[in-house]
Motif scaffolding. Structure first.
Motif, short mmCIF file in Angstrom:
data_model
loop_
_atom_site.label_atom_id
_atom_site.label_comp_id
_atom_site.label_asym_id
_atom_site.label_seq_id
_atom_site.Cartn_x
_atom_site.Cartn_y
_atom_site.Cartn_z
N ILE A 69 65.93 61.39 13.67
CA ILE A 69 65.60 62.12 12.45
C ILE A 69 66.65 61.87 11.38
CG2 ILE A 69 65.36 64.44 11.47
CD1 ILE A 69 64.19 65.32 14.15
N ASN A 70 67.91 61.86 11.77
CA ASN A 70 68.98 61.61 10.80
C ASN A 70 68.88 60.20 10.23
OD1 ASN A 70 70.06 64.16 11.13
ND2 ASN A 70 71.46 63.53 12.78
N LYS A 71 68.47 59.26 11.05
CA LYS A 71 68.45 57.85 10.63
C LYS A 71 67.24 57.52 9.77
CE LYS A 71 68.79 53.14 12.46
NZ LYS A 71 68.89 52.30 13.70
N PHE A 72 66.08 58.12 10.10
CA PHE A 72 64.85 57.72 9.42
C PHE A 72 64.22 58.84 8.59
CE2 PHE A 72 65.17 54.80 13.03
CZ PHE A 72 65.08 53.59 12.37
N GLY A 73 64.76 60.04 8.64
CA GLY A 73 64.25 61.13 7.81
C GLY A 73 62.78 61.39 8.04
N VAL A 74 61.99 61.44 6.96
CA VAL A 74 60.56 61.75 7.08
C VAL A 74 59.78 60.64 7.79
CG1 VAL A 74 60.57 63.21 5.01
CG2 VAL A 74 60.07 60.77 4.80
N ILE A 95 65.64 52.90 3.98
CA ILE A 95 64.97 52.68 5.26
C ILE A 95 64.30 51.31 5.19
CG2 ILE A 95 63.09 53.43 6.77
CD1 ILE A 95 63.64 56.29 5.83
N ASN A 96 64.53 50.49 6.20
CA ASN A 96 63.93 49.16 6.24
C ASN A 96 62.63 49.20 7.04
OD1 ASN A 96 66.04 47.99 4.78
ND2 ASN A 96 67.27 47.71 6.63
N THR A 97 61.57 48.68 6.48
CA THR A 97 60.26 48.75 7.14
C THR A 97 60.23 47.96 8.44
OG1 THR A 97 59.47 46.87 5.81
CG2 THR A 97 59.05 49.08 4.95
N LYS A 98 61.18 47.03 8.67
CA LYS A 98 61.21 46.27 9.92
C LYS A 98 61.51 47.17 11.12
CE LYS A 98 66.06 44.79 9.38
NZ LYS A 98 66.62 45.49 10.54
N ASP A 99 62.04 48.37 10.86
CA ASP A 99 62.37 49.31 11.93
C ASP A 99 61.26 50.31 12.21
OD1 ASP A 99 64.98 48.19 12.21
OD2 ASP A 99 65.64 49.35 10.46
N LEU A 100 60.16 50.23 11.46
CA LEU A 100 59.08 51.19 11.58
C LEU A 100 57.90 50.59 12.33
CD1 LEU A 100 59.08 52.69 7.96
CD2 LEU A 100 60.40 53.46 9.96
N THR A 106 51.95 52.84 -1.85
CA THR A 106 52.61 54.09 -1.43
C THR A 106 51.77 55.27 -1.87
OG1 THR A 106 53.91 54.24 -3.48
CG2 THR A 106 54.91 53.05 -1.64
N GLU A 107 51.81 56.31 -1.06
CA GLU A 107 51.08 57.53 -1.42
C GLU A 107 51.90 58.75 -1.00
OE1 GLU A 107 46.90 59.55 -0.20
OE2 GLU A 107 46.81 57.54 -1.10
N ASN A 108 52.01 59.69 -1.96
CA ASN A 108 52.70 60.95 -1.71
C ASN A 108 54.15 60.74 -1.26
OD1 ASN A 108 52.86 63.76 -1.74
ND2 ASN A 108 52.23 63.95 0.41
N LEU A 109 54.81 59.74 -1.86
CA LEU A 109 56.22 59.50 -1.53
C LEU A 109 57.13 59.77 -2.72
CD1 LEU A 109 56.08 56.18 0.58
CD2 LEU A 109 56.11 58.55 1.40
N ASP A 110 56.59 60.41 -3.77
CA ASP A 110 57.40 60.67 -4.96
C ASP A 110 58.62 61.53 -4.62
OD1 ASP A 110 55.68 59.20 -6.37
OD2 ASP A 110 54.76 60.84 -7.49
N ASN A 111 58.44 62.47 -3.69
CA ASN A 111 59.55 63.34 -3.33
C ASN A 111 60.38 62.78 -2.18
OD1 ASN A 111 58.78 65.26 -5.27
ND2 ASN A 111 57.30 66.18 -3.84
N VAL A 112 59.96 61.60 -1.68
CA VAL A 112 60.69 60.96 -0.57
C VAL A 112 61.61 59.87 -1.10
CG1 VAL A 112 60.47 59.61 1.54
CG2 VAL A 112 58.87 61.50 1.06
N LEU A 113 61.07 59.05 -1.94
CA LEU A 113 61.87 57.96 -2.51
C LEU A 113 62.80 58.49 -3.58
CD1 LEU A 113 59.12 55.18 -2.89
CD2 LEU A 113 60.63 55.62 -0.94
N ASP A 114 63.90 57.79 -3.78
CA ASP A 114 64.87 58.17 -4.80
C ASP A 114 64.18 58.32 -6.15
OD1 ASP A 114 67.02 58.49 -6.46
OD2 ASP A 114 67.91 56.52 -6.06
#
Length: 574
Positions: free
Chosen positions: A21-26, A104-109, A151-159
């Protein structure tokens, strides 16, 4: 279109570790589980995807093969794969301030994959119901697929200050051709600035191109005959591209590394692109627009224009009637010679005028013996008197040089010659191995002997001997021997070059010999030429022409030489 899917069991966990959770957040849930493989396929491509990262794992090019040599140095065909090195990378860095490192790098998801006809969707789900999505749609009859990120509904997730995200793309190019050194020198990262012509990194050394603040239409990882290109529907904000030469022991040819900035518009969080993964076929690349066809190494400026819009269309027209590419080269050679026949005729005509004067030139040599400057002066007077241009046989050859330089680039770049056999050559885009040597000869010669190259050298020497029997080399005696030395010097270079070019050069020499002999036998009347020269001798001569200026220069040189000779002969004062 055939669509296949291969999947593996996905592990579910109700309790996510605090570390995850600390590493990848949401995106913590998207970072667990096992990866699955998906396949999109048509008659040309088989594209395998990995749900970890939602990226391409490898691409099989169905109608092409790579060639390797086995332990006995026999050519062996294998499946041709692109984007297949395990060191390859293709991922986005999502700016998320709430995680360590701020991204967060997408290669880890692990993306959730779903197939709908010829469309594959990958979604990395966020805890707030939002997602990062990659959509691939394969064209049923092309090496092309539409590629979209959303992207969808990530306005409050991304910087909140985010205006772009970065795509990191690393591709270790596989060795696909037998002539690895030439393949390496024809491989580079090409890119097109939005309002400029395509450019590229260095082909012959490691290089970096930093275009971070330049709008880019496309980026292409290009090899001698294949490419992987990413084209923006609108434009990328910028890119930094690095090519790295690898050690010869490495299984890959070169490392291509690009960091591409993708615009992220808050009001429209969709960015559309196209992926082209396939052969460097001119018509396909041209149809994609924005000068993508310029990645084919036909040459730049004038020579490239000749190849793209003259030689290539003529070659394709001949190929429509003749399937064998070696015979096509022969016909192409004949057409080139036919189109340049007037220049060849003028060259032979000028040589015949020189031949008619040879007896008088020989008398001058006998009269003045070792006085080279006087012989040159008197020869120029003789040429002017009879209306002979000593450079007349050279100028037509110089005018043909653009065709030769263009063809030098055409044969190793045109995919039509790749693995096309002719006589003893198995691949007209590579060297032919008439004899395999148990050792390596330096200076690019290689560990083989090319029969086309040997025959070209022999035919060049024979034509040179035939053509220069009546030529006057008194002005520069070294040229007489240089014309024999040059073909031998080029032996090492052409021995490892495309056999299509050396076959063309051999055919060209054979046609030159036949054309010269036929022209002298049927079109050149030496008695008539001599009569015309005698008539010219009686006419008043104009002054101030090229030959007059050349004669003045030679006269000045003669006077200086005489002064130096006289100075040396005078006794020194004590």
């Amino acid at each position: 279109l055939h669509v296949l899917t291969h999947s593996f069991p996905t592990r579910r966990s109700s309790d996510l570790s605090e570390d995850r959770i600390n590493k990848f957040g949401v995106f913590a849930k998207a970072a667990e589980g096992k990866a699955s493989e998906f396949v999109l396929e048509n008659d040309l491509l088989k594209v395998t995807f990995n749900s970890k990262g939602g990226a391409i794992k490898q691409v099989l090019i169905k109608n092409h093969f790579k060639v390797i040599q086995d332990a006995n140095r026999n050519d062996v065909k294998e499946s041709l794969l692109l984007m297949a090195d395990e060191r390859d990378k293709f991922y986005y860095s999502l700016p998320v301030k709430s995680v360590p490192g701020g991204e967060i790098n997408t290669k880890d998801l692990i993306f959730n994959g779903s197939l709908e006809g010829n469309t594959l969707r990958f979604r990395a789900l966020a805890d707030n119901g939002g997602f990062f999505e990659q959509i691939y749609t394969l064209d049923p009859a092309n090496y092309l697929f539409n590629y979209t990120i959303r992207t969808e509904n990530l306005d409050n997730v991304l910087d909140q200050g985010t205006k772009s995200i970065k795509l990191r793309w690393v591709n270790y190019l596989g060795k696909l051709e037998k002539a690895v050194n030439y393949e390496k020198n024809y491989s580079a990262i090409y890119y097109k600035p939005n309002i400029a012509k395509p450019e590229h990194c260095s082909c012959t050394s490691s290089d970096t191109e930093n275009k971070e603040n330049t709008s880019i239409k496309w980026v292409s990882f290009t090899q001698q005959f294949f490419n992987v290109s990413l084209l923006a529907e609108n434009q990328f904000k910028g890119a930094k591209m690095v090519t790295t030469f690898l050690d010869e022991s490495d299984k890959a040819l070169k490392k291509m590394d690009a960091e591409i900035e993708i615009p992220l518009n808050k009001s429209n969080q969709t960015f559309k692109m196209n992926f082209y993964v396939g052969p460097n076929e001119f018509d396909r690349l041209y149809a994609l627009g924005n000068n993508l066809e310029d990645i084919i190494a036909f040459g730049s400026s004038f020579f490239g224009t000749i190849n793209r819009w003259v030689i290539r269309p003529v070659f394709n027209w001949i190929s429509f009637f003749i399937d064998n590419k070696g015979i096509v080269i022969l016909v192409l050679t004949f057409l080139v010679k036919l189109s340049l026949f007037y220049l060849t005729y003028r060259m032979i005509y000028s040589q015949s005028k020189m031949t008619a004067l040879k007896p008088q030139i020989d008398k001058l040599k006998e009269k003045y013996k070792d006085d080279a400057s006087t012989i040159q002066m008197e020869s120029m007077k003789l040429y002017r008197e009879f209306g002979v241009n000593p450079l007349g046989s050279c100028l037509p050859m110089l005018l043909q040089m653009p065709i030769w330089f263009a063809l030098y680039r055409f044969f190793p770049a045109a995919i039509e010659f790749r693995q096309a056999p002719f006589l003893w050559a198995s691949d007209l885009s590579s060297y032919d191995e008439w004899i395999q040597l148990p050792f390596e000869i330096p200076f690019g010669f290689g560990s083989h002997i090319s029969l086309f190259t040997i025959l070209w050298v022999i035919s060049t020497l024979a034509f040179t001997f035939y053509n220069s029997k009546n030529m006057d080399f008194s002005a520069n005696p070294a040229m007489k021997w240089m014309q024999y030395v040059m073909p031998v010097m080029f032996l090492g270079f052409f021995n490892s070059y495309a056999s299509g070019l050396t076959a063309y050069l051999l055919f060209s020499n054979i046609l030159n010999i036949g054309q010269t002999m036929a022209t002298k036998a049927f079109l050149i009347d030496e008695a008539k030429i001599l009569a015309q020269m005698e008539e010219h001798k009686k006419k008043p001569k104009k002054t101030g022409g090229f030959q007059d200026r050349l004669a003045k220069v030679l006269d000045e040189q003669r006077k200086i030489a005489e002064q130096q000779k006289n100075a040396k002969s005078q006794p020194k004062k004590k």
